[in-house]
Design an enzyme around this catalytic site. Structure first.
Site, PDB file in Angstrom:
ATOM      1  N   GLY A  10       0.855  -1.191   0.000  1.00  0.00           N
ATOM      2  CA  GLY A  10       0.000   0.000   0.000  1.00  0.00           C
ATOM      3  C   GLY A  10       0.888   1.237   0.000  1.00  0.00           C
ATOM      4  O   GLY A  10       0.564   2.266   0.592  1.00  0.00           O
ATOM      5  N   GLY A  13      -0.179   5.022  -1.000  1.00  0.00           N
ATOM      6  CA  GLY A  13      -1.175   5.771  -0.240  1.00  0.00           C
ATOM      7  C   GLY A  13      -0.571   6.959   0.489  1.00  0.00           C
ATOM      8  O   GLY A  13       0.636   7.231   0.399  1.00  0.00           O
ATOM      9  N   GLN A  14      -1.415   7.660   1.222  1.00  0.00           N
ATOM     10  CA  GLN A  14      -1.001   8.882   1.925  1.00  0.00           C
ATOM     11  C   GLN A  14       0.178   8.620   2.858  1.00  0.00           C
ATOM     12  O   GLN A  14       1.169   9.339   2.871  1.00  0.00           O
ATOM     13  CB  GLN A  14      -2.177   9.448   2.738  1.00  0.00           C
ATOM     14  CG  GLN A  14      -1.868  10.777   3.404  1.00  0.00           C
ATOM     15  CD  GLN A  14      -2.835  11.133   4.522  1.00  0.00           C
ATOM     16  OE1 GLN A  14      -3.620  10.291   4.982  1.00  0.00           O
ATOM     17  NE2 GLN A  14      -2.800  12.377   4.955  1.00  0.00           N
ATOM     18  N   LEU A  15       0.077   7.565   3.657  1.00  0.00           N
ATOM     19  CA  LEU A  15       1.145   7.243   4.601  1.00  0.00           C
ATOM     20  C   LEU A  15       2.294   6.505   3.901  1.00  0.00           C
ATOM     21  O   LEU A  15       3.466   6.789   4.133  1.00  0.00           O
ATOM     22  CB  LEU A  15       0.572   6.371   5.735  1.00  0.00           C
ATOM     23  CG  LEU A  15       1.549   5.852   6.772  1.00  0.00           C
ATOM     24  CD1 LEU A  15       2.194   6.999   7.547  1.00  0.00           C
ATOM     25  CD2 LEU A  15       0.851   4.903   7.742  1.00  0.00           C
ATOM     26  N   ASP A  36       2.196  -2.005  -4.379  1.00  0.00           N
ATOM     27  CA  ASP A  36       0.835  -1.479  -4.376  1.00  0.00           C
ATOM     28  C   ASP A  36       0.130  -2.158  -5.548  1.00  0.00           C
ATOM     29  O   ASP A  36       0.771  -2.829  -6.361  1.00  0.00           O
ATOM     30  CB  ASP A  36       0.887   0.057  -4.564  1.00  0.00           C
ATOM     31  CG  ASP A  36      -0.348   0.745  -3.994  1.00  0.00           C
ATOM     32  OD1 ASP A  36      -0.213   1.480  -3.012  1.00  0.00           O
ATOM     33  OD2 ASP A  36      -1.447   0.539  -4.550  1.00  0.00           O
ATOM     34  N   ARG A  38      -1.113  -0.719  -8.090  1.00  0.00           N
ATOM     35  CA  ARG A  38      -0.936  -0.003  -9.352  1.00  0.00           C
ATOM     36  C   ARG A  38       0.256  -0.524 -10.171  1.00  0.00           C
ATOM     37  O   ARG A  38       1.183  -1.110  -9.620  1.00  0.00           O
ATOM     38  CB  ARG A  38      -0.711   1.481  -9.061  1.00  0.00           C
ATOM     39  CG  ARG A  38      -1.882   2.080  -8.316  1.00  0.00           C
ATOM     40  CD  ARG A  38      -1.853   3.571  -8.464  1.00  0.00           C
ATOM     41  NE  ARG A  38      -2.013   4.232  -7.189  1.00  0.00           N
ATOM     42  CZ  ARG A  38      -1.693   5.506  -6.991  1.00  0.00           C
ATOM     43  NH1 ARG A  38      -1.146   6.206  -7.953  1.00  0.00           N
ATOM     44  NH2 ARG A  38      -1.895   6.053  -5.824  1.00  0.00           N
ATOM     45  N   TYR A 146     -15.163   0.147   8.175  1.00  0.00           N
ATOM     46  CA  TYR A 146     -13.740   0.398   8.419  1.00  0.00           C
ATOM     47  C   TYR A 146     -13.404   0.152   9.895  1.00  0.00           C
ATOM     48  O   TYR A 146     -12.467  -0.579  10.234  1.00  0.00           O
ATOM     49  CB  TYR A 146     -13.431   1.844   8.025  1.00  0.00           C
ATOM     50  CG  TYR A 146     -12.035   2.316   8.308  1.00  0.00           C
ATOM     51  CD1 TYR A 146     -10.934   1.718   7.714  1.00  0.00           C
ATOM     52  CD2 TYR A 146     -11.812   3.411   9.144  1.00  0.00           C
ATOM     53  CE1 TYR A 146      -9.662   2.183   7.955  1.00  0.00           C
ATOM     54  CE2 TYR A 146     -10.537   3.887   9.386  1.00  0.00           C
ATOM     55  CZ  TYR A 146      -9.457   3.267   8.784  1.00  0.00           C
ATOM     56  OH  TYR A 146      -8.195   3.733   9.028  1.00  0.00           O
ATOM     57  N   LYS A 150     -11.116  -2.756  11.567  1.00  0.00           N
ATOM     58  CA  LYS A 150      -9.909  -2.427  12.334  1.00  0.00           C
ATOM     59  C   LYS A 150      -9.964  -3.054  13.730  1.00  0.00           C
ATOM     60  O   LYS A 150      -8.951  -3.546  14.238  1.00  0.00           O
ATOM     61  CB  LYS A 150      -9.716  -0.910  12.426  1.00  0.00           C
ATOM     62  CG  LYS A 150      -9.259  -0.265  11.122  1.00  0.00           C
ATOM     63  CD  LYS A 150      -7.845  -0.703  10.737  1.00  0.00           C
ATOM     64  CE  LYS A 150      -7.354  -0.076   9.446  1.00  0.00           C
ATOM     65  NZ  LYS A 150      -6.071  -0.637   8.982  1.00  0.00           N
TER      66      LYS A 150
HETATM   67  N1  SER Z   1      -8.233   9.004   8.672  1.00  0.00           N
HETATM   68  C1  SER Z   1      -9.097   7.872   8.793  1.00  0.00           C
HETATM   69  C2  SER Z   1     -10.416   8.118   8.184  1.00  0.00           C
HETATM   70  O1  SER Z   1     -10.867   9.248   8.242  1.00  0.00           O
HETATM   71  C3  SER Z   1      -9.276   7.508  10.231  1.00  0.00           C
HETATM   72  O2  SER Z   1      -8.350   6.538  10.574  1.00  0.00           O
HETATM   73  O3  SER Z   1     -11.016   7.215   7.711  1.00  0.00           O
END
Ligand code: SER
Length: 316
Positions: A10, A13-15, A36, A38, A146, A150
Site C-alpha cells: 500500500g 497511499g497517503q502514509l 501497491d 498499481r 472500516y 480495524k
Molecule cells: N483518517 C481515517 C479516516 O478518516 C481515520 O483513521 O477514515
C-alpha cells in the site's frame, strides 16, 4: 548481523509514500521495497521502478513469492479502505481489510517474518466510547465497516502474537495530515484539503460541521511514531492489539481560524454530508499515556506549528 529487508504494502497511499522514504533513511535504499496494486507505469512519479512491485495483497500466492524472492524480513501492511470509501463499498472494504491482514499474518507465521506493522485507527471507537481523552481500554462499538474491520484486525493481531509468536505492532492513528501526499476516502481528509484550497482559492467548503472535534496527527509525528514503535525492543511492546496515539485535537472552526492567521482572506463554509455521522461516532481526544510509558512516544506538533509548516511547504 544480516540486514532486514522491508516490504511496504500500500506504498502509494497517503502514509505509504512518505513512510517508504523514511524507512530508506533507517534501513538503506537497497533494503526497502514498495508495492501497491498499481502498475509501475502509474507510479513512476513516486518510486524508482527497480524497488517497486505490483501486488494485490489478496493474492496470497504472489505475496508469498514476493516475500521469498526479495528475502523480506519485515512488512508494513498499509493497504486498506478508509472510513468514507468503506461505507461506499462495504463488501470490498471488508474483504481487503480482513483478508489482506490474514494474508500478512499468515505469511509472518509461515515464512518466519521478523516483524509486521499494521495500522489501526481511532475508527475502532464508537458512540458509547468515552469521547474525551478516550482511554486505551474502554467500550469499543464501531459502527463503520472500516472501524469494525480495524477492531477485528486488532483482536487478530493480538491473537497471532499470543498463539504463534508473530511480532506484530500497531498504532491507532488519528486523522493524518501531511503536504507531500494526498489522503483518499477518509473522514478526516478535510483537514488536508483545506490547506490546498486555502492557498489556491482562499476558501473551502467543509463536509463536517464547524464544532466537530477530532483527533489529528501531523505526518512527521506519525512517521516518527511508526518507526519508533517498530524499532523499540520487543519486550517494551506490551500492547499487541494497537496503541492509542495522540497529537492534537481541533474542530473545523479552529483549523480555519489557525489558517486565517496566515491567510486573512480565507473563508470557510459548511455543508455537512454522510461523513458527519462517522465523525460524530468517533472520539474528540485520545489518551495515549500507555504509548508514552511503554516506548517513549511524545508528539512535537500542535495545531499552530502544523499550520505554519503545512502552509510554508505547500506554498513553495
Ligand atoms: N483518517 C481515517 C479516516 O478518516 C481515520 O483513521 O477514515
Amino acid at each position: 548481523m544480516q540486514k532486514d529487508n522491508i516490504l511496504v504494502i500500500g506504498a502509494c497511499g497517503q502514509l505509504g509514500t512518505e513512510l517508504t522514504y523514511e524507512l530508506m533513511k533507517v534501513h538503506g535504499v537497497e533494503h526497502v521495497f514498495a508495492c501497491d496494486i498499481r502498475t509501475p507505469k502509474d507510479v513512476k512519479h513516486l518510486f524508482d521502478t527497480k524497488m517497486y512491485h505490483t501486488l494485490n495483497v489478496l493474492n496470497q500466492k504472489k505475496l508469498y513469492e514476493l516475500i521469498k524472492t526479495l528475502k523480506i524480513t519485515q512488512i508494513y501492511h498499509l493497504a486498506a479502505y478508509l472510513s468514507a470509501s468503506g461505507e461506499k463499498f462495504p463488501e470490498a472494504a471488508w474483504e481487503l481489510n480482513m483478508d489482506g491482514l490474514f494474508n500478512i499474518l499468515n505469511a509472518a507465521r509461515d515464512l518466519g517474518l521478523r516483524k509486521v506493522y499494521w495500522p489501526s485507527s481511532i475508527a475502532v471507537f464508537g458512540p458509547n466510547t468515552p469521547a474525551i481523552m478516550t482511554p486505551q481500554n474502554c467500550i469499543m462499538d464501531p459502527n463503520t465497516i472500516y472501524g469494525i474491520s480495524k477492531l477485528a484486525g486488532e483482536r487478530y493481531c493480538e491473537y497471532y502474537h499470543k498463539r504463534y509468536g508473530v511480532d506484530v505492532r500497531s498504532l491507532r492513528y488519528p486523522g493524518l495530515i501531511g503536504w507531500k501526499s494526498a489522503p483518499g476516502g477518509g473522514t478526516t481528509d478535510y483537514a488536508v484539503t483545506i490547506f490546498h484550497e486555502a492557498i489556491k482559492n482562499n476558501k473551502f467548503e467543509c463536509f463536517l460541521k464547524q464544532n466537530t472535534e477530532l483527533p489529528m496527527l501531523y505526518m512527521p509525528d506519525a512517521l516518527r511514531a511508526t518507526i519508533d514503535l517498530m524499532e523499540a525492543p520487543a519486550e517494551k511492546i506490551k500492547i499487541r492489539s494497537s496503541y492509542n496515539l495522540a497529537g492534537m485535537s481541533f474542530t473545523p472552526k479552529e483549523i480555519a481560524a489557525s489558517i486565517k492567521q496566515h491567510i486573512p482572506k480565507f473563508k470557510m463554509t459548511y455543508s455537512p454530508d454522510y461523513r458527519q455521522a462517522i465523525a460524530d461516532s468517533w472520539p474528540n481526544s485520545i489518551d495515549d499515556k500507555v504509548a508514552r510509558k511503554d516506548w517513549g512516544w511524545k508528539p512535537k506538533f500542535n495545531l499552530e506549528k502544523m499550520t505554519k509548516d503545512m502552509l510554508e511547504n505547500l506554498s513553495s
